[in-house]
Design a protein around this motif. Structure first.
Motif, PDB file in Angstrom:
ATOM      1  N   PRO A 196       0.844  -1.208   0.000  1.00  0.00           N
ATOM      2  CA  PRO A 196       0.000   0.000   0.000  1.00  0.00           C
ATOM      3  C   PRO A 196       0.873   1.250   0.000  1.00  0.00           C
ATOM      4  N   LYS A 197       0.282   2.358  -0.395  1.00  0.00           N
ATOM      5  CA  LYS A 197       1.024   3.603  -0.513  1.00  0.00           C
ATOM      6  C   LYS A 197       1.538   4.037   0.848  1.00  0.00           C
ATOM      7  N   GLY A 198       2.765   4.445   0.904  1.00  0.00           N
ATOM      8  CA  GLY A 198       3.329   4.889   2.172  1.00  0.00           C
ATOM      9  C   GLY A 198       4.841   4.852   2.133  1.00  0.00           C
ATOM     10  N   SER A 199       5.452   4.561   3.269  1.00  0.00           N
ATOM     11  CA  SER A 199       6.906   4.542   3.369  1.00  0.00           C
ATOM     12  C   SER A 199       7.358   3.342   4.189  1.00  0.00           C
ATOM     13  N   VAL A 200       8.545   2.880   3.868  1.00  0.00           N
ATOM     14  CA  VAL A 200       9.208   1.852   4.665  1.00  0.00           C
ATOM     15  C   VAL A 200      10.328   2.546   5.427  1.00  0.00           C
ATOM     16  N   VAL A 201      10.346   2.381   6.732  1.00  0.00           N
ATOM     17  CA  VAL A 201      11.343   3.028   7.575  1.00  0.00           C
ATOM     18  C   VAL A 201      12.358   1.981   8.021  1.00  0.00           C
ATOM     19  N   LYS A 202      13.625   2.253   7.743  1.00  0.00           N
ATOM     20  CA  LYS A 202      14.658   1.317   8.170  1.00  0.00           C
ATOM     21  C   LYS A 202      15.840   2.080   8.753  1.00  0.00           C
TER      22      LYS A 202
END
Length: 247
Positions: free
Chosen positions: A206-212
């Protein structure tokens, strides 16, 4: 700081016309911005630090702004007015007439002097927006000094300059010549366990961000990917230069 002037003017106008006409509808401010402006308006008119022994804003004023930020109380409306005085000047300058760097850093100076204290969290959003690269590096040093003073700092950024200086600050803590909280010629050091860096990467579904979390690589730098842009620009320049020489 410019929004502060607009809000104060609106408050004065609203008070002066109370009972004479319906209040005009004004755009709503976000909760964060509203809280920020409210705190600015309510800052004590006595321009003294919250901690009389330490003023954490002095480094920013001396090494970045080349002058001082102060508060003047308007006699006719009792609202604070914020001004800037360049070093060796005899007169104050309204922040609206100062550079964007001064007006953007003025709230940080005021917060550090009057509101923020050890144990608090200071959030700074994209400080590079109005700063020359050399000033970005200096600002990261000043923020790191705040961490050693017990203030938690969160910074959002797209600046490779800030990240590279942060990496240098962490690497400096391993030097046998410097203590963990030593400042020598603005060379502040932070231990690795005092610093964290996270990268937000976009995703489609889904639309958004992956935080790493990103950790320093073998070079000691944080692998943000920003240097890919610099490499692409250099390669583009080199290709054009090569084509020109082969004509």
């Amino acid at each position: 700081m410019h929004a502060h002037n607009v809000v104060v003017t609106a408050l004065i106008l609203s008070a002066s016309t109370a009972g004479l006409r319906p209040a005009a509808r004004m755009p709503m401010l976000s909760g964060v911005l509203a809280d920020f402006l409210e705190q600015l308006i309510e800052i004590d008119s006595v321009d003294t630090p919250i901690n009389n022994t330490i003023d954490h804003s002095e480094g920013i004023e001396n090494l970045m702004l080349g002058g001082s930020i102060s508060i003047q109380q308007e006699s006719h409306n009792n609202y604070p007015r914020f001004v800037y005085r360049p070093k060796d000047w005899q007169n104050d300058l309204a922040l609206a007439n100062a550079s964007s760097m001064v007006s953007e850093l003025a709230p940080v100076v005021l917060y550090l002097r009057h509101i923020v204290k050890p144990g608090n969290v200071l959030i700074v959003e994209e400080p590079e927006s109005h700063l020359h690269p050399a000033m970005q590096v200096e600002f990261m040093r000043q923020l790191s000094a705040l961490v050693n003073a017990g203030i938690k700092v969160i910074v959002t950024t797209h600046s490779e300059w800030l990240l590279e200086e942060l990496a240098n600050i962490v690497q400096r803590s391993a030097s046998p010549k410097l203590g963990y909280d030593t400042v020598q010629g603005n060379q502040i050091a932070l231990r690795p366990d005092q610093v964290g860096a996270w990268l937000f990467e976009p995703k489609n579904r889904p639309k958004g961000s992956v935080v790493k979390e990103i950790l320093p690589g073998d070079s000691g730098l944080y692998p943000s990917g920003y240097d890919d842009v610099s490499a692409a620009l250099h390669n583009d320049w080199a290709d054009m230069l090569s084509e020109r020489d082969n004509m």
